[in-house]
Design an enzyme around this catalytic site. Sequence first.
Site, PDB file in Angstrom:
ATOM      1  N   ASP A 182       0.824  -1.229   0.157  1.00  0.00           N
ATOM      2  CA  ASP A 182       0.053   0.170   0.022  1.00  0.00           C
ATOM      3  C   ASP A 182       0.955   1.118   0.024  1.00  0.00           C
ATOM      4  O   ASP A 182       1.717   1.373   0.902  1.00  0.00           O
ATOM      5  CB  ASP A 182      -0.873  -0.053   1.016  1.00  0.00           C
ATOM      6  N   ASP A 195     -15.820  -3.264  -0.860  1.00  0.00           N
ATOM      7  CA  ASP A 195     -15.363  -2.738   0.366  1.00  0.00           C
ATOM      8  C   ASP A 195     -16.711  -2.526   1.288  1.00  0.00           C
ATOM      9  O   ASP A 195     -17.428  -1.622   0.795  1.00  0.00           O
ATOM     10  CB  ASP A 195     -14.681  -1.645   0.201  1.00  0.00           C
TER      11      ASP A 195
END
EC number: 5.3.1.16
Length: 236
Positions: free
Chosen positions: A8, A129
């Site tokens: 990330d 998500d």
Amino acid sequence: MEVFPAVDILSGNCVQLVGGDRLTATVYGSPMDNARRWISEGASNLHVVNLDGAFTASTTNAEMIREVVEKTDVFVQVGGGIRSLEDARGWLNCGVARIILSTFATREPAVIRTLSKEFGSERIMAGVDARRGEIAVSGWQELAGDFIVWAQKFEELGAGSLLYTNVDVEGQQAGIDIEPVQKLLDAVDIPVIVAGGVTTSQDVTALKQLGASGCVLGSALYSGRITLKEALEAAV
């Protein structure tokens, strides 16, 4: 079951967040160094996310991501800030194996069909998500409806796979929540990769037994709660 170490990227650094909150960022060095580390430890897949893109402009960190794609020979899936067909095609044409469409797919669902026809469904993953049972978009700041309904819609439109992230447990290193994973796996037929809360080898084993096709390792991997070797062994 496949295992995807997360890389990330926020402000040029490899980081891990708690619940998607950039103020909680812990920095772990350069994206390329971490990509090489996980590959040296046995990774054949990488999950790369442009966190700056998820919050702001999609072009931030693009060169670093391209470096990871070009200088490694593993399967790289990329998400974060893909907000247009131009963005999506750009990544797919530069060697990314698969892109993850989240907010963009929720705002303009037809792009799933367009890109799946153009590049093949196996290269198009829809991001599911979920927070409190609803799909979370725009850097997980907005809720946009039942996550199962959206997952089924993405499948109908031609997505080749889904990335399910449980925002409620993401980054907390407290284990996975089995119930919504099982609910999602029962609702769709395409492969589902699970992220959020994967903390121990027992979590990996549980996901494998449920029928998940893969899992993403983030905070627990970087903090040492689980090693990549342990995860890979549990996934066999």
